[in-house]
Write a protein that holds these residues in place. Structure first.
Motif, PDB file in Angstrom:
ATOM      1  N   ALA A 199       0.827  -1.217   0.000  1.00  0.00           N
ATOM      2  CA  ALA A 199       0.000   0.000   0.000  1.00  0.00           C
ATOM      3  C   ALA A 199       0.856   1.260   0.000  1.00  0.00           C
ATOM      4  CB  ALA A 199      -0.957   0.003   1.207  1.00  0.00           C
ATOM      5  N   LEU A 200       1.999   1.185  -0.662  1.00  0.00           N
ATOM      6  CA  LEU A 200       2.872   2.341  -0.781  1.00  0.00           C
ATOM      7  C   LEU A 200       2.714   2.960  -2.160  1.00  0.00           C
ATOM      8  CD1 LEU A 200       6.117   0.912   0.880  1.00  0.00           C
ATOM      9  CD2 LEU A 200       4.505   2.558   1.867  1.00  0.00           C
ATOM     10  N   PRO A 201       2.924   4.264  -2.275  1.00  0.00           N
ATOM     11  CA  PRO A 201       2.774   4.904  -3.582  1.00  0.00           C
ATOM     12  C   PRO A 201       3.916   4.537  -4.526  1.00  0.00           C
ATOM     13  CG  PRO A 201       3.622   6.471  -1.974  1.00  0.00           C
ATOM     14  CD  PRO A 201       3.288   5.226  -1.217  1.00  0.00           C
ATOM     15  N   THR A 202       3.682   4.745  -5.807  1.00  0.00           N
ATOM     16  CA  THR A 202       4.728   4.525  -6.807  1.00  0.00           C
ATOM     17  C   THR A 202       5.860   5.525  -6.588  1.00  0.00           C
ATOM     18  OG1 THR A 202       3.126   3.705  -8.417  1.00  0.00           O
ATOM     19  CG2 THR A 202       5.245   4.494  -9.273  1.00  0.00           C
ATOM     20  N   VAL A 203       7.063   5.030  -6.605  1.00  0.00           N
ATOM     21  CA  VAL A 203       8.231   5.873  -6.351  1.00  0.00           C
ATOM     22  C   VAL A 203       9.188   5.760  -7.533  1.00  0.00           C
ATOM     23  CG1 VAL A 203      10.229   6.259  -4.862  1.00  0.00           C
ATOM     24  CG2 VAL A 203       8.041   5.596  -3.868  1.00  0.00           C
ATOM     25  N   CYS A 204       9.641   6.902  -8.032  1.00  0.00           N
ATOM     26  CA  CYS A 204      10.615   6.948  -9.113  1.00  0.00           C
ATOM     27  C   CYS A 204      11.890   7.633  -8.614  1.00  0.00           C
ATOM     28  CB  CYS A 204      10.062   7.697 -10.321  1.00  0.00           C
ATOM     29  SG  CYS A 204       8.637   6.886 -11.091  1.00  0.00           S
ATOM     30  N   GLY A 266      19.867  -3.475 -10.277  1.00  0.00           N
ATOM     31  CA  GLY A 266      19.265  -3.674  -8.974  1.00  0.00           C
ATOM     32  C   GLY A 266      17.931  -2.970  -8.822  1.00  0.00           C
ATOM     33  N   ILE A 267      17.848  -1.733  -9.293  1.00  0.00           N
ATOM     34  CA  ILE A 267      16.575  -1.008  -9.211  1.00  0.00           C
ATOM     35  C   ILE A 267      15.530  -1.649 -10.110  1.00  0.00           C
ATOM     36  CG2 ILE A 267      15.458   1.219  -9.541  1.00  0.00           C
ATOM     37  CD1 ILE A 267      17.371   1.045  -7.154  1.00  0.00           C
ATOM     38  N   LEU A 268      15.957  -2.173 -11.268  1.00  0.00           N
ATOM     39  CA  LEU A 268      15.024  -2.917 -12.123  1.00  0.00           C
ATOM     40  C   LEU A 268      14.473  -4.132 -11.378  1.00  0.00           C
ATOM     41  CD1 LEU A 268      16.794  -2.869 -15.616  1.00  0.00           C
ATOM     42  CD2 LEU A 268      14.585  -1.841 -15.036  1.00  0.00           C
ATOM     43  N   ALA A 269      15.340  -4.803 -10.611  1.00  0.00           N
ATOM     44  CA  ALA A 269      14.891  -5.961  -9.848  1.00  0.00           C
ATOM     45  C   ALA A 269      13.879  -5.563  -8.785  1.00  0.00           C
ATOM     46  CB  ALA A 269      16.093  -6.651  -9.200  1.00  0.00           C
ATOM     47  N   LEU A 270      14.123  -4.432  -8.120  1.00  0.00           N
ATOM     48  CA  LEU A 270      13.148  -3.956  -7.130  1.00  0.00           C
ATOM     49  C   LEU A 270      11.815  -3.640  -7.796  1.00  0.00           C
ATOM     50  CD1 LEU A 270      15.306  -1.563  -4.899  1.00  0.00           C
ATOM     51  CD2 LEU A 270      14.559  -3.889  -4.375  1.00  0.00           C
ATOM     52  N   GLY A 271      11.881  -2.979  -8.959  1.00  0.00           N
ATOM     53  CA  GLY A 271      10.649  -2.637  -9.666  1.00  0.00           C
ATOM     54  C   GLY A 271       9.915  -3.854 -10.188  1.00  0.00           C
ATOM     55  N   ALA A 272      10.650  -4.940 -10.471  1.00  0.00           N
ATOM     56  CA  ALA A 272      10.026  -6.164 -10.984  1.00  0.00           C
ATOM     57  C   ALA A 272       9.403  -6.999  -9.879  1.00  0.00           C
ATOM     58  CB  ALA A 272      11.065  -6.989 -11.733  1.00  0.00           C
ATOM     59  N   GLY A 273       9.582  -6.575  -8.623  1.00  0.00           N
ATOM     60  CA  GLY A 273       8.966  -7.285  -7.517  1.00  0.00           C
ATOM     61  C   GLY A 273       9.754  -8.477  -7.025  1.00  0.00           C
ATOM     62  N   VAL A 274      11.044  -8.530  -7.334  1.00  0.00           N
ATOM     63  CA  VAL A 274      11.873  -9.652  -6.881  1.00  0.00           C
ATOM     64  C   VAL A 274      11.905  -9.726  -5.364  1.00  0.00           C
ATOM     65  CG1 VAL A 274      14.231 -10.577  -6.882  1.00  0.00           C
ATOM     66  CG2 VAL A 274      13.260  -9.621  -8.974  1.00  0.00           C
ATOM     67  N   THR A 275      11.857  -8.572  -4.722  1.00  0.00           N
ATOM     68  CA  THR A 275      11.923  -8.530  -3.256  1.00  0.00           C
ATOM     69  C   THR A 275      10.563  -8.247  -2.631  1.00  0.00           C
ATOM     70  OG1 THR A 275      12.510  -6.176  -3.305  1.00  0.00           O
ATOM     71  CG2 THR A 275      14.330  -7.768  -3.318  1.00  0.00           C
ATOM     72  N   SER A 276       9.500  -8.603  -3.307  1.00  0.00           N
ATOM     73  CA  SER A 276       8.152  -8.329  -2.791  1.00  0.00           C
ATOM     74  C   SER A 276       7.966  -8.931  -1.404  1.00  0.00           C
ATOM     75  CB  SER A 276       7.099  -8.911  -3.740  1.00  0.00           C
ATOM     76  OG  SER A 276       7.161  -8.256  -4.992  1.00  0.00           O
ATOM     77  N   GLY A 277       7.460  -8.130  -0.492  1.00  0.00           N
ATOM     78  CA  GLY A 277       7.209  -8.574   0.862  1.00  0.00           C
ATOM     79  C   GLY A 277       8.424  -8.501   1.763  1.00  0.00           C
ATOM     80  N   LEU A 278       9.593  -8.240   1.197  1.00  0.00           N
ATOM     81  CA  LEU A 278      10.809  -8.172   1.996  1.00  0.00           C
ATOM     82  C   LEU A 278      11.322  -6.745   2.153  1.00  0.00           C
ATOM     83  CD1 LEU A 278      12.738 -11.229   0.471  1.00  0.00           C
ATOM     84  CD2 LEU A 278      11.414 -11.147   2.592  1.00  0.00           C
ATOM     85  N   ILE A 279      11.242  -5.978   1.093  1.00  0.00           N
ATOM     86  CA  ILE A 279      11.785  -4.617   1.098  1.00  0.00           C
ATOM     87  C   ILE A 279      10.704  -3.652   0.648  1.00  0.00           C
ATOM     88  CG2 ILE A 279      13.515  -3.069   0.117  1.00  0.00           C
ATOM     89  CD1 ILE A 279      15.320  -5.472  -0.308  1.00  0.00           C
ATOM     90  N   GLY A 280      10.448  -2.641   1.460  1.00  0.00           N
ATOM     91  CA  GLY A 280       9.522  -1.584   1.088  1.00  0.00           C
ATOM     92  C   GLY A 280      10.283  -0.328   0.706  1.00  0.00           C
ATOM     93  N   ILE A 281       9.825   0.335  -0.338  1.00  0.00           N
ATOM     94  CA  ILE A 281      10.478   1.565  -0.815  1.00  0.00           C
ATOM     95  C   ILE A 281       9.498   2.707  -0.606  1.00  0.00           C
ATOM     96  CG2 ILE A 281      11.667   2.680  -2.726  1.00  0.00           C
ATOM     97  CD1 ILE A 281      12.979   0.123  -1.849  1.00  0.00           C
ATOM     98  N   PRO A 282       9.573   3.389   0.547  1.00  0.00           N
ATOM     99  CA  PRO A 282       8.570   4.414   0.840  1.00  0.00           C
ATOM    100  C   PRO A 282       8.820   5.751   0.143  1.00  0.00           C
ATOM    101  CG  PRO A 282      10.117   4.236   2.656  1.00  0.00           C
ATOM    102  CD  PRO A 282      10.487   3.173   1.682  1.00  0.00           C
ATOM    103  N   SER A 283      10.046   5.996  -0.347  1.00  0.00           N
ATOM    104  CA  SER A 283      10.345   7.310  -0.917  1.00  0.00           C
ATOM    105  C   SER A 283      11.452   7.186  -1.958  1.00  0.00           C
ATOM    106  CB  SER A 283      10.787   8.281   0.186  1.00  0.00           C
ATOM    107  OG  SER A 283      12.006   7.845   0.777  1.00  0.00           O
ATOM    108  N   ALA A 284      11.636   8.291  -2.699  1.00  0.00           N
ATOM    109  CA  ALA A 284      12.707   8.328  -3.694  1.00  0.00           C
ATOM    110  C   ALA A 284      14.068   8.258  -3.019  1.00  0.00           C
ATOM    111  CB  ALA A 284      12.586   9.598  -4.529  1.00  0.00           C
ATOM    112  N   ALA A 285      14.169   8.838  -1.816  1.00  0.00           N
ATOM    113  CA  ALA A 285      15.444   8.781  -1.095  1.00  0.00           C
ATOM    114  C   ALA A 285      15.831   7.337  -0.797  1.00  0.00           C
ATOM    115  CB  ALA A 285      15.349   9.592   0.193  1.00  0.00           C
TER     116      ALA A 285
END
Length: 330
Positions: A199-204, A266-285
Motif C-alpha cells: 500500500a505504498l505509492p509509486t516511487v521513481c 538492482g533497481i530494475l529488480a526492485l521494480g520487478a517485484g523480486v523482493t516483494s514482501g521483503l523490502i519496502g520503498i517508501p520514498s525516492a530517497a
C-alpha cells in the motif's frame, strides 16, 4: 628548435638509477684482460645494451605513435629487457664476478622456484670449483632465467591492464547508451517501484510518481558513488606498487563503471517485484539509497578481480615473506 626533454615517469626513474649503476660498474672494470677475452666481449655487450636503454629513456616518439606504444608497452618493456641484459653482461665482464654470488643468489631466488635446476646450480656454486667459463655460464643462465620471468610478468601485467581498459570502455558505452535512452524515451527502462502489496505509492528515482528523463542518470550516478566507496577501501589496503604498470586506477574505473550498471539492474529488480514482501520503498530517497548499495555491491564480484590482479603484480614485484623469498609462487 628547442630540444624536447624526455618524459619523467616512475618506471623511467627506476630504470635510470639502475642504468647509472651499470655504467658505474663498467667504468670500474678497468682495462681489458688479455687472459680473459670473453670478458671483453661481455663488456661490449653491456655497453651496447646500455645504449639501448638510454635511447628508450630519452626518445620521444611522435604523437601519432604514443597511444600504440603505450598500449603495447614498447618503451617500458624494451627498456627493462635491455637493462636486464646489460646487468647480466656487466656482471659477466667482471674478472671476480663470483664475489657477487650472495647477491646473485638472492636475486635469482626472487623469480625462480626452489626446484629450478638453474637456481640449484647457482646456489651450489663454489668459487674455484669449475673453470671461469663454466662458472660464468652458470651465473648467466640463472640470471637470464630470473630476468625472463620478470619480463614475462611485466608483459602479463600489461595484458591485464589492457583488458581492464577494454572492459571499462565497454561498460562506459553501455552506461552511456542506457542514460541516453532514458532521456530520449523516459520510462522505457522502468526504474519506478510500485509496491502495491505494501500500500505504498509509486516511487521513481526523480522524486515523482512518473518516470522522467533523469531517472537512469540518477541511479547510475548514485551507483557509481557506491562503487567509489569500494574503490577507496581498495586504495587504503593496497600496498605501494613496484611494477611498471600501476593497476589501481584501472581497477577503480572498472568498479565505478560496474557499480553504475549494477545499480540500474538492482533497481530494475526492485521494480520487478523480486523482493516483494521483503523490502519496502517508501520514498525516492530510499530508492536512491538502494542504488548506492547496489553500486557498492559490485565489490562482491570485483574482489575476485582484485585478488587476481594482486597475484599478477606479485609476479612482477616479488617481495620477501616469512616463509620464503617470494610472495607469489610460480
Amino acid at each position: 628548435m628547442a630540444e624536447r626533454k624526455p618524459r619523467v615517469t616512475d618506471w623511467r626513474l627506476v630504470v635510470q638509477s639502475r642504468l647509472d649503476r651499470v655504467r658505474a660498474d663498467l667504468a670500474a672494470l678497468g682495462p681489458s684482460d688479455p687472459v680473459d677475452p670473453e670478458g671483453d666481449v661481455w663488456r661490449r655487450t653491456a655497453e651496447a645494451q646500455a645504449a639501448v636503454v638510454e635511447a628508450m629513456l630519452s626518445d620521444r616518439e611522435p604523437w601519432w605513435r604514443m597511444v600504440p606504444s603505450w598500449w603495447s608497452g614498447w618503451y617500458i618493456e624494451r627498456a627493462w629487457r635491455a637493462l636486464h641484459e646489460a646487468e647480466v653482461a656487466t656482471i659477466s665482464a667482471e674478472r671476480g664476478f663470483l664475489g657477487r654470488l650472495p647477491g646473485l643468489q638472492a636475486r635469482v631466488a626472487q623469480y625462480l622456484d626452489e626446484d629450478d635446476p638453474r637456481r640449484r646450480a647457482l646456489e651450489a656454486l663454489r668459487p674455484g670449483e669449475f673453470t671461469p667459463a663454466v662458472e660464468r655460464a652458470i651465473v648467466v643462465d640463472a640470471l637470464r632465467a630470473a630476468y625472463d620471468n620478470s619480463d614475462f610478468a611485466h608483459a602479463g601485467s600489461r595484458a591485464l591492464r589492457n583488458k581492464l581498459i577494454a572492459a571499462s570502455l565497454v561498460l562506459f558505452v553501455i552506461n552511456t547508451v542506457l542514460g541516453v535512452v532514458g532521456i530520449v524515451k523516459p520510462g522505457i527502462i522502468p526504474l519506478c517501484v510500485d509496491p502495491k502489496e505494501n500500500a505504498l505509492p509509486t516511487v521513481c528515482p526523480g522524486g515523482t510518481a512518473k518516470a522522467s528523463g533523469v531517472d537512469v542518470w540518477l541511479v547510475q550516478v548514485l551507483g557509481a558513488f557506491g562503487a567509489v566507496l569500494a574503490a577507496v577501501v581498495l586504495l587504503l589496503r593496497r600496498r605501494p606498487s613496484l611494477s611498471p604498470y600501476v593497476m589501481i586506477g584501472y581497477q577503480a574505473l572498472i568498479k565505478i563503471m560496474l557499480g553504475a550498471a549494477l545499480a540500474v539492474v538492482g533497481i530494475l529488480a526492485l521494480g520487478a517485484g523480486v523482493t516483494s514482501g521483503l523490502i519496502g520503498i517508501p520514498s525516492a530517497a530510499a530508492l536512491l539509497l538502494w542504488a548506492v548499495i547496489f553500486g557498492y555491491a559490485q565489490q562482491i564480484g570485483t574482489r575476485l578481480l582484485d585478488k587476481y590482479t594482486d597475484e599478477v603484480l606479485d609476479q612482477a614485484r616479488p617481495l620477501p615473506d616469512a616463509d620464503g623469498p617470494r610472495v607469489a609462487p610460480r
